[in-house]
Design a protein around this motif. Structure first.
Motif, PDB file in Angstrom:
ATOM      1  N   ALA A 271     -10.435 -23.870  50.473  1.00 29.99           N
ATOM      2  CA  ALA A 271     -11.296 -23.230  51.472  1.00 29.99           C
ATOM      3  C   ALA A 271     -12.277 -24.234  52.059  1.00 29.99           C
ATOM      4  O   ALA A 271     -12.512 -24.262  53.276  1.00 29.99           O
ATOM      5  CB  ALA A 271     -12.056 -22.063  50.831  1.00 29.99           C
ATOM      6  N   LEU A 272     -12.850 -25.081  51.208  1.00 29.06           N
ATOM      7  CA  LEU A 272     -13.803 -26.083  51.667  1.00 29.06           C
ATOM      8  C   LEU A 272     -13.122 -27.090  52.589  1.00 29.06           C
ATOM      9  O   LEU A 272     -13.679 -27.490  53.617  1.00 29.06           O
ATOM     10  CB  LEU A 272     -14.411 -26.793  50.463  1.00 29.06           C
ATOM     11  N   VAL A 280     -17.142 -28.121  59.836  1.00 32.17           N
ATOM     12  CA  VAL A 280     -18.237 -27.356  59.225  1.00 32.17           C
ATOM     13  C   VAL A 280     -18.488 -27.848  57.806  1.00 32.17           C
ATOM     14  O   VAL A 280     -17.563 -27.957  56.995  1.00 32.17           O
ATOM     15  CB  VAL A 280     -17.905 -25.848  59.186  1.00 32.17           C
ATOM     16  N   LEU A 281     -19.756 -28.152  57.500  1.00 35.63           N
ATOM     17  CA  LEU A 281     -20.208 -28.377  56.135  1.00 35.63           C
ATOM     18  C   LEU A 281     -20.980 -27.146  55.696  1.00 35.63           C
ATOM     19  O   LEU A 281     -21.900 -26.699  56.390  1.00 35.63           O
ATOM     20  CB  LEU A 281     -21.117 -29.609  56.043  1.00 35.63           C
ATOM     21  N   ALA A 306     -25.304 -23.869  57.191  1.00 36.74           N
ATOM     22  CA  ALA A 306     -24.203 -24.797  57.428  1.00 36.74           C
ATOM     23  C   ALA A 306     -24.499 -25.766  58.565  1.00 36.74           C
ATOM     24  O   ALA A 306     -25.297 -25.500  59.453  1.00 36.74           O
ATOM     25  CB  ALA A 306     -22.925 -24.020  57.732  1.00 36.74           C
ATOM     26  N   ARG A 307     -23.831 -26.899  58.499  1.00 39.49           N
ATOM     27  CA  ARG A 307     -23.800 -27.842  59.622  1.00 39.49           C
ATOM     28  C   ARG A 307     -22.494 -27.633  60.361  1.00 39.49           C
ATOM     29  O   ARG A 307     -21.414 -27.679  59.773  1.00 39.49           O
ATOM     30  CB  ARG A 307     -23.897 -29.278  59.109  1.00 39.49           C
ATOM     31  N   ASP A 308     -22.592 -27.390  61.661  1.00 37.13           N
ATOM     32  CA  ASP A 308     -21.421 -27.131  62.497  1.00 37.13           C
ATOM     33  C   ASP A 308     -21.406 -28.158  63.618  1.00 37.13           C
ATOM     34  O   ASP A 308     -22.203 -28.094  64.551  1.00 37.13           O
ATOM     35  CB  ASP A 308     -21.489 -25.709  63.057  1.00 37.13           C
ATOM     36  N   ASP A 309     -20.497 -29.121  63.520  1.00 36.12           N
ATOM     37  CA  ASP A 309     -20.436 -30.201  64.508  1.00 36.12           C
ATOM     38  C   ASP A 309     -20.137 -29.680  65.908  1.00 36.12           C
ATOM     39  O   ASP A 309     -20.652 -30.201  66.897  1.00 36.12           O
ATOM     40  CB  ASP A 309     -19.376 -31.223  64.099  1.00 36.12           C
ATOM     41  N   THR A 310     -19.320 -28.638  65.998  1.00 30.64           N
ATOM     42  CA  THR A 310     -18.939 -28.138  67.329  1.00 30.64           C
ATOM     43  C   THR A 310     -20.092 -27.421  68.021  1.00 30.64           C
ATOM     44  O   THR A 310     -20.110 -27.311  69.244  1.00 30.64           O
ATOM     45  CB  THR A 310     -17.747 -27.174  67.225  1.00 30.64           C
ATOM     46  N   LEU A 311     -21.059 -26.916  67.250  1.00 27.70           N
ATOM     47  CA  LEU A 311     -22.206 -26.223  67.831  1.00 27.70           C
ATOM     48  C   LEU A 311     -23.444 -27.104  67.884  1.00 27.70           C
ATOM     49  O   LEU A 311     -24.492 -26.686  68.387  1.00 27.70           O
ATOM     50  CB  LEU A 311     -22.533 -24.956  67.027  1.00 27.70           C
ATOM     51  N   GLY A 312     -23.340 -28.315  67.330  1.00 30.02           N
ATOM     52  CA  GLY A 312     -24.492 -29.206  67.304  1.00 30.02           C
ATOM     53  C   GLY A 312     -25.573 -28.750  66.349  1.00 30.02           C
ATOM     54  O   GLY A 312     -26.757 -29.044  66.539  1.00 30.02           O
ATOM     55  N   GLN A 340     -26.913 -37.675  58.896  1.00 32.99           N
ATOM     56  CA  GLN A 340     -26.492 -39.027  58.548  1.00 32.99           C
ATOM     57  C   GLN A 340     -26.430 -39.217  57.037  1.00 32.99           C
ATOM     58  O   GLN A 340     -25.722 -40.071  56.541  1.00 32.99           O
ATOM     59  CB  GLN A 340     -27.458 -40.039  59.168  1.00 32.99           C
ATOM     60  N   GLY A 341     -27.204 -38.413  56.316  1.00 28.86           N
ATOM     61  CA  GLY A 341     -27.244 -38.579  54.868  1.00 28.86           C
ATOM     62  C   GLY A 341     -26.159 -37.842  54.140  1.00 28.86           C
ATOM     63  O   GLY A 341     -25.931 -38.100  52.966  1.00 28.86           O
ATOM     64  N   CYS A 342     -25.489 -36.897  54.771  1.00 28.83           N
ATOM     65  CA  CYS A 342     -24.522 -36.044  54.097  1.00 28.83           C
ATOM     66  C   CYS A 342     -23.208 -36.014  54.862  1.00 28.83           C
ATOM     67  O   CYS A 342     -23.185 -36.068  56.086  1.00 28.83           O
ATOM     68  CB  CYS A 342     -25.059 -34.620  53.982  1.00 28.83           C
ATOM     69  N   ASP A 343     -22.123 -35.918  54.108  1.00 30.44           N
ATOM     70  CA  ASP A 343     -20.812 -35.753  54.716  1.00 30.44           C
ATOM     71  C   ASP A 343     -19.940 -34.943  53.763  1.00 30.44           C
ATOM     72  O   ASP A 343     -20.457 -34.299  52.838  1.00 30.44           O
ATOM     73  CB  ASP A 343     -20.194 -37.106  55.075  1.00 30.44           C
TER      74      ASP A 343
END
Length: 352
Positions: A271-272, A280-281, A306-312, A340-343
């Motif tokens: 799922a992750l 998405v993170l 969450a961090r969503d790259d597509t939504l900024g 920048q600190g997390c991926d």
């Protein structure tokens, strides 16, 4: 600490509609009596009304209210001392009460964090939210509350409605994630007058991996998958239609405990990975954010941080015991932007 650094025709329907208001009425009666006679302790009341123990959220609210009342009267020692009598009602309930009081105390002691928000007029049992009738409160946090509702336009099916302010970002993120072990979204509504967001999802049970940890290790490492079965069905109510059916499936809980945990982990990792492929993170992986269905299946939920790259949208929090070191550094020390600190590797750390 709770994730603040950033915490589901006829006779059956009658049971659904009347059972929860009855429990809520009893809670209201207890609170009213405390206003005139605070000497009655909650553990003794739970022994008189054992049916309340099935309503975890109500009992936790009562425990916090009584703790605050006794604190105001100068009758308290340690949190552990206050919580100890609740052990006889099960390790899961005892642990939840302790954790909630610790969070409340932490928030009270650190007003500089700015996490104590103005009072919100949250829905109550019996209220209607658009097409939803509130049956039971099943979760609460600083920013949102979660309710079991009946969706009247669809045969009174049981659903979960998460009520929050400015919660449309979570819906946008969840809406594009389609995976059997990620919570799907039915719909979203925004109440214009209150600016509250109603996020509707399926009702898949009340247990989480936190319940598995609480019940499985009471007497050392469990040797059988029955510990998973116990945790998965811990909060199943007679009125939970889906849960009563799903709890009869023995397959996910077969074999030993280690085998059961491995199956859970593989499904969560898949799922992750699906979320990561979608940009998405999750941002707040922890046991209480993994629902455990009555059939013993894990479902990843709560993408509020969450961090969503597509939504900024950047990462906005986490929970200390499960955060990778780089996430702690980015969010607490503010040495660099969180993105920048997390991926993806940070999420793998949290999953582990």
């Amino acid at each position: 600490m709770k994730g603040l650094l950033s915490t589901h025709r006829q006779d059956l329907e009658a049971t659904v509609v009347t059972l929860e208001p009855s429990a809520q009425s009893l809670v209201d009666h207890i609170k009213h009596n405390w206003s005139t006679d605070p000497s009655r302790d909650l553990p003794s009341l739970l022994e008189e009304h054992p049916e309340l123990c099935q309503h975890r959220s109500l009992v936790i609210d009562l425990a916090v209210d009584q703790y605050r009342l006794r604190q105001e009267q100068g009758q308290l020692g340690s949190i552990g001392g206050y919580c100890q009598p609740f052990e006889r009602f099960g390790s899961a309930l005892h642990s939840s009460i302790c954790r909630q009081i610790e969070v409340e105390q932490y928030l009270d002691a650190h007003p500089e964090l700015g996490l104590k928000l103005p009072e919100v007029a949250w829905p109550q049992v019996g209220d209607t939210l658009g097409d939803f009738q509130v049956l039971e409160k099943i979760g609460a946090g600083a920013l949102a509350q979660v309710f079991l509702c009946a969706e009247r336009g669809l045969g009174d099916r049981q659903v979960v409605v998460k009520v929050s302010r400015h919660g449309t970002q979570e819906a946008s993120t969840l809406g594009k994630l389609q995976h059997p072990h990620i919570m799907p979204v039915h719909s979203i509504q925004v109440h214009q007058e209150t600016d509250q967001c109603y996020l509707c999802t399926p009702f898949l049970g009340r247990s989480t991996l936190h319940d598995l940890l609480s019940t499985a290790f009471t007497e050392g490492l469990p040797g059988h998958g029955a510990a998973l079965r116990q945790a998965a069905t811990l909060w199943v109510m007679p009125s939970d239609r889906y849960a009563q059916i799903a709890a009869t499936d023995p397959n996910p809980c077969r074999g030993g405990y280690i085998d059961a945990v491995l199956r859970l982990t593989v499904k969560l990792a898949d799922a992750l990975a699906a979320a990561h492929r979608a940009g998405v993170l999750h941002g707040d992986l922890k046991p209480s954010n993994v629902l455990l269905t009555p059939a013993g299946e894990p479902v990843l939920l709560d993408f509020n941080l969450a961090r969503d790259d597509t939504l900024g949208v950047e990462l906005r929090g986490g929970t200390l015991p499960y955060m990778a070191p780089e996430q702690i550094r980015a969010l607490l020390l503010q040495e660099q932007p969180a993105e920048q600190g997390c991926d993806k590797r940070s999420e793998v750390y949290s999953l582990g």
